[in-house]
Design a protein around this motif. Structure first.
Motif, short mmCIF file in Angstrom:
data_model
loop_
_atom_site.label_atom_id
_atom_site.label_comp_id
_atom_site.label_asym_id
_atom_site.label_seq_id
_atom_site.Cartn_x
_atom_site.Cartn_y
_atom_site.Cartn_z
N ARG A 1 40.86 65.51 23.10
CA ARG A 1 41.07 65.03 24.47
C ARG A 1 41.24 63.51 24.47
NH1 ARG A 1 40.82 69.81 24.88
NH2 ARG A 1 39.87 71.11 26.48
N ALA A 2 42.14 63.04 25.33
CA ALA A 2 42.25 61.63 25.65
C ALA A 2 42.17 61.53 27.16
CB ALA A 2 43.56 61.04 25.13
N LYS A 3 40.96 61.36 27.68
CA LYS A 3 40.74 61.27 29.13
C LYS A 3 40.73 59.79 29.48
CE LYS A 3 37.48 62.47 32.81
NZ LYS A 3 37.22 61.07 33.22
N ARG B 1 35.00 70.67 27.73
CA ARG B 1 35.43 71.18 29.03
C ARG B 1 36.95 71.38 29.01
NH1 ARG B 1 36.00 67.66 34.45
NH2 ARG B 1 36.55 69.32 35.88
N HIS B 2 37.39 72.45 29.66
CA HIS B 2 38.82 72.78 29.70
C HIS B 2 39.53 71.84 30.67
CE1 HIS B 2 42.39 75.13 29.18
NE2 HIS B 2 42.49 75.36 30.48
N THR B 3 40.21 70.84 30.12
CA THR B 3 40.93 69.85 30.94
C THR B 3 42.34 69.70 30.37
OG1 THR B 3 39.93 68.15 29.54
CG2 THR B 3 38.90 68.55 31.70
N PRO B 4 43.25 70.62 30.73
CA PRO B 4 44.59 70.62 30.14
C PRO B 4 45.36 69.32 30.30
CG PRO B 4 44.20 72.64 31.38
CD PRO B 4 43.05 71.73 31.68
N SER B 5 45.12 68.59 31.39
CA SER B 5 45.89 67.36 31.62
C SER B 5 45.51 66.24 30.65
CB SER B 5 45.71 66.88 33.06
OG SER B 5 44.34 66.65 33.34
N PHE B 6 44.39 66.40 29.95
CA PHE B 6 43.96 65.37 29.01
C PHE B 6 44.09 65.81 27.56
CE2 PHE B 6 40.97 64.53 32.73
CZ PHE B 6 41.81 63.58 33.30
N LEU B 7 44.71 66.95 27.32
CA LEU B 7 44.83 67.47 25.96
C LEU B 7 45.60 66.50 25.06
CD1 LEU B 7 45.64 71.27 26.35
CD2 LEU B 7 43.69 70.27 25.16
N MET B 8 45.12 66.37 23.84
CA MET B 8 45.81 65.60 22.82
C MET B 8 46.28 66.63 21.79
SD MET B 8 44.36 62.57 20.34
CE MET B 8 43.26 61.98 21.63
N THR B 9 47.57 66.92 21.78
CA THR B 9 48.08 68.01 20.94
C THR B 9 48.87 67.52 19.72
OG1 THR B 9 50.06 68.18 22.32
CG2 THR B 9 48.18 69.59 22.90
#
Length: 217
Positions: free
Chosen positions: A165-167, A2-10
């Motif tokens: 992701r790191a949610k 799911r597209h969740t930019p605030s949880f992106l691990m870059t």
């Protein structure tokens, strides 16, 4: 995912840390026969700072089922995860969620030579045996180990792209995140101490980054 930019691990180092701590992964291939999935341990191979290189093996005939080397595959790495109960939220926040750390990694596998495969198998054994009081190595009986290794095929995956992701309740107020961490560490049906530790680590790391930013100003 799911597209969740605030949880992106870059950050590559953070993805590398996730893989290193959670080596049991899922390989997914889109083959002529349809989707194929298998599960194997992966190790990180030394590489440049901005590159992710994984090595593993599959048991025959999985290399045929996956058509390895012929097309891109997806490797899914799952870190700490768990249910987050609204019992740990304020009364007005009554919708539960699931916190997790996950990475999707894509690349086309390279088939290893027999000698490279045996080396990787030895590295895998040594990696996991290092935690044992009396580690066992394939050197105990190399001839037998090499015979058994013929039933496997080694692979190297140079990751061409990843989505991680790191949610971890970053969208919650600090005091709420603290209650979630406490709930995950307490006894109960949804205790998940590893997830609580990861939440605490990421929170502390974010605080350090904010402090460094203030000092820079």
């Amino acid at each position: 995912m799911r597209h969740t930019p605030s949880f992106l691990m870059t950050e590559v180092d953070e993805v590398r840390r996730l893989i290193d701590g959670n080596p049991w992964a899922t390989i997914v291939s889109h083959t002529a026969a349809g989707l194929v999935a298998s599960h194997y341990p992966f190790l990180l191979e030394p590489s440049a700072d901005d590159e992710l290189v994984l090595v593993s093996h599959v048991g025959r005939p999985d290399e045929v089922a996956h058509e390895l080397g012929r097309h891109e595959v997806l490797v899914v790495v799952q870190g700490p995860h768990g249910y987050v109960s609204p019992a740990w939220y304020p009364p007005e926040q009554f919708v539960p969620t699931w916190n997790h750390t996950t990475a999707h990694l894509w690349g086309t596998p390279e088939i290893l030579s027999d000698d490279e495969n045996f080396r990787v198998l030895g590295d895998l054994v040594d990696h996991f045996e290092r935690a044992m009081p009396s580690p066992v190595s394939l050197d105990v009986d190399e001839d037998t180990a090499r015979r058994i290794a013929r039933g496997t095929v080694g692979i190297r995956l140079r990751v061409t792209r990843f989505d991680a992701r790191a949610k971890l309740s970053q969208n919650k107020a600090p005091e709420v995140a603290d209650r979630v961490i406490a709930g995950l560490r307490a006894d109960g049906p949804y205790a998940a101490p590893a997830l609580a530790d990861e939440m605490a680590r990421v929170r502390a790391r974010s605080a350090d980054v904010r402090d460094d930013g203030r000092e820079a100003r």
